[in-house]
Design a protein around this motif. Structure first.
Motif, short mmCIF file in Angstrom:
data_model
loop_
_atom_site.label_atom_id
_atom_site.label_comp_id
_atom_site.label_asym_id
_atom_site.label_seq_id
_atom_site.Cartn_x
_atom_site.Cartn_y
_atom_site.Cartn_z
N ALA A 255 0.83 -1.20 0.00
CA ALA A 255 0.00 0.00 0.00
C ALA A 255 0.87 1.26 0.00
CB ALA A 255 -0.93 0.00 1.21
N PHE A 256 1.96 1.22 0.76
CA PHE A 256 2.84 2.37 0.83
C PHE A 256 3.58 2.57 -0.50
CE2 PHE A 256 6.97 4.35 1.79
CZ PHE A 256 6.53 5.53 2.37
N VAL A 257 4.07 1.49 -1.08
CA VAL A 257 4.76 1.58 -2.37
C VAL A 257 3.82 2.13 -3.43
CG1 VAL A 257 5.91 0.28 -4.20
CG2 VAL A 257 6.36 -0.28 -1.82
N LEU A 258 2.57 1.66 -3.43
CA LEU A 258 1.58 2.14 -4.39
C LEU A 258 1.35 3.64 -4.23
CD1 LEU A 258 -0.60 1.62 -6.55
CD2 LEU A 258 -2.19 1.11 -4.69
N ARG A 259 1.18 4.10 -3.00
CA ARG A 259 0.92 5.52 -2.76
C ARG A 259 2.10 6.38 -3.20
NH1 ARG A 259 0.21 9.96 0.51
NH2 ARG A 259 -1.97 10.57 0.71
N GLN A 260 3.30 5.94 -2.87
CA GLN A 260 4.48 6.70 -3.29
C GLN A 260 4.61 6.70 -4.81
OE1 GLN A 260 4.81 8.22 -0.16
NE2 GLN A 260 6.83 8.51 -1.03
N GLY A 261 4.26 5.58 -5.43
CA GLY A 261 4.34 5.50 -6.88
C GLY A 261 3.36 6.44 -7.56
N ILE A 262 2.15 6.51 -7.04
CA ILE A 262 1.15 7.42 -7.62
C ILE A 262 1.60 8.87 -7.47
CG2 ILE A 262 -1.21 8.29 -7.38
CD1 ILE A 262 -2.04 5.47 -6.51
N ARG A 263 2.18 9.20 -6.32
CA ARG A 263 2.65 10.56 -6.07
C ARG A 263 3.96 10.84 -6.80
NH1 ARG A 263 0.17 13.63 -2.97
NH2 ARG A 263 1.97 15.00 -2.92
N GLY A 264 4.69 9.79 -7.16
CA GLY A 264 5.97 9.98 -7.82
C GLY A 264 7.03 10.51 -6.88
N GLU A 265 6.96 10.13 -5.60
CA GLU A 265 7.90 10.62 -4.59
C GLU A 265 8.85 9.53 -4.13
OE1 GLU A 265 5.19 14.09 -2.45
OE2 GLU A 265 5.51 12.18 -1.43
N HIS A 266 10.13 9.73 -4.37
CA HIS A 266 11.18 8.85 -3.86
C HIS A 266 10.97 7.39 -4.26
CE1 HIS A 266 11.57 12.50 -1.57
NE2 HIS A 266 10.51 12.23 -0.84
N PRO B 76 12.39 5.39 -6.65
CA PRO B 76 13.56 4.51 -6.77
C PRO B 76 14.09 4.04 -5.41
CG PRO B 76 13.78 6.36 -8.27
CD PRO B 76 12.60 6.66 -7.39
N ALA B 77 14.15 4.96 -4.45
CA ALA B 77 14.65 4.60 -3.12
C ALA B 77 13.74 3.59 -2.43
CB ALA B 77 14.80 5.85 -2.25
N VAL B 78 12.43 3.81 -2.53
CA VAL B 78 11.46 2.91 -1.89
C VAL B 78 11.51 1.52 -2.51
CG1 VAL B 78 8.99 2.47 -1.58
CG2 VAL B 78 9.91 4.75 -1.11
N VAL B 79 11.53 1.46 -3.84
CA VAL B 79 11.58 0.17 -4.54
C VAL B 79 12.88 -0.56 -4.22
CG1 VAL B 79 11.77 -0.90 -6.83
CG2 VAL B 79 10.03 0.85 -6.41
N LEU B 80 13.99 0.18 -4.21
CA LEU B 80 15.29 -0.43 -3.93
C LEU B 80 15.32 -1.03 -2.52
CD1 LEU B 80 18.23 -1.00 -4.70
CD2 LEU B 80 18.81 1.29 -3.85
N ILE B 81 14.80 -0.30 -1.55
CA ILE B 81 14.80 -0.79 -0.16
C ILE B 81 13.95 -2.06 -0.04
CG2 ILE B 81 13.99 -0.28 2.18
CD1 ILE B 81 14.88 2.62 1.67
N CYS B 82 12.78 -2.06 -0.66
CA CYS B 82 11.91 -3.23 -0.60
C CYS B 82 12.58 -4.46 -1.22
CB CYS B 82 10.59 -2.95 -1.32
SG CYS B 82 9.50 -1.79 -0.47
N GLU C 26 0.60 17.65 5.05
CA GLU C 26 -0.04 16.40 5.48
C GLU C 26 -1.23 16.06 4.61
OE1 GLU C 26 -0.68 17.63 9.49
OE2 GLU C 26 0.78 16.20 10.27
N GLN C 27 -1.97 17.08 4.16
CA GLN C 27 -3.11 16.83 3.29
C GLN C 27 -2.65 16.18 2.00
OE1 GLN C 27 -5.96 20.07 2.68
NE2 GLN C 27 -5.24 21.02 4.57
N GLN C 28 -1.54 16.66 1.48
CA GLN C 28 -1.03 16.12 0.24
C GLN C 28 -0.33 14.78 0.46
OE1 GLN C 28 1.53 19.21 -1.22
NE2 GLN C 28 -0.14 20.62 -1.62
N GLY C 29 0.02 14.53 1.72
CA GLY C 29 0.69 13.26 2.02
C GLY C 29 2.15 13.25 1.62
N SER C 30 2.75 14.43 1.39
CA SER C 30 4.14 14.49 0.98
C SER C 30 5.05 14.04 2.11
CB SER C 30 4.50 15.92 0.56
OG SER C 30 3.74 16.31 -0.55
N LEU C 31 6.07 13.29 1.73
CA LEU C 31 7.07 12.82 2.69
C LEU C 31 8.45 13.22 2.18
CD1 LEU C 31 5.91 9.17 3.48
CD2 LEU C 31 5.71 11.15 4.98
N SER C 32 9.32 13.58 3.11
CA SER C 32 10.70 13.83 2.73
C SER C 32 11.34 12.48 2.40
CB SER C 32 11.45 14.49 3.89
OG SER C 32 11.54 13.59 5.00
N ARG C 33 12.49 12.52 1.74
CA ARG C 33 13.17 11.27 1.41
C ARG C 33 13.49 10.49 2.68
NH1 ARG C 33 15.91 9.45 -2.99
NH2 ARG C 33 15.70 11.49 -3.98
#
Length: 207
Positions: A29-40, A42-48, A106-113
């Motif tokens: 679910a987290f990977v999907l959300r980050q993917g839709i937002r296009g945020e970080h 490569p880093a998320v996929v690599l860690i998983c 927080e509304q946008q759900g943006s996260l720092s790297r």
């Protein structure tokens, strides 16, 4: 030419690995959300993928026997993971129900790297099922293969992980037109909250 038994072991590992990770869960679910937002992404996929590779290798090397010998460690991880999932679920629920009560970020759900990396590490390594499924189960199946075939099985399982997380993380951008509307994000966050609460409660009660 690759021997038939080696190829069969690799394909079995690939299929078994996919069967274990292709499911609705906190990490996916987290990977999907980050993917839709296009945020970080490569880093998320690599860690998983790297985490799965380390866990699969640990299972093949027999680390699973240590986990079985120290059940208290799994219990501690279980409660820590449950607390994290419930906290994450509360934040997702707030975004879904009362977006106006949160800050713009927080509304946008943006996260720092740094926050994204910390979150995906927690969702991965604080999940006791990772140790039971990936280390114990995959490790047991891998070691049932003869000789070096066990490592080909492990390689196949690792490849399955790479393929899945890459497809989920980078392919999620195809859903961006759907999520151009704020209501779509509220629905997604609502679903994520349900998943996190369900997994957190299930983990807390040892189900």
């Amino acid at each position: 030419m690759i021997p038939a038994d080696i190829l069969q072991a690799a394909l079995l590992g690939f299929g078994t690995g996919l069967a274990l990770i292709v499911a609705i869960g906190a990490q996916n679910a987290f990977v999907l959300r980050q993917g839709i937002r296009g945020e970080h992404v490569p880093a998320v996929v690599l860690i998983c993928a790297l985490s799965d590779a380390l866990l699969i290798a640990a299972g093949i090397l027999g680390i699973g026997t240590l986990i079985e010998a120290a059940p208290a460690v799994v219990v501690i991880i279980r409660f820590a993971g449950a607390a994290f999932l419930l906290a994450y679920g509360i934040l997702a629920a707030k975004r879904a129900i009362r977006p106006g009560a949160l800050t713009a970020s927080e509304q946008q759900g943006s996260l720092s790297r740094k926050a994204a990396v910390a979150t995906v590490l927690a969702l991965t390594w604080l999940n006791p099922h990772v140790y039971l499924d990936t280390v114990l189960l995959l490790g047991s199946v891998a070691n049932s293969q003869a000789g070096e075939a066990r490592w080909w099985f492990g390689g196949g399982a690792m490849l399955g992980s790479i393929v899945w997380f890459s497809a989920l993380g980078f392919g999620a951008r195809l859903l961006r037109p759907v999520f151009a509307k704020p209501v779509a994000w509220r629905i997604l966050d609502g679903l994520i909250a349900v998943v996190m609460f369900a997994l957190g409660l299930r983990m807390a009660f040892g189900a």
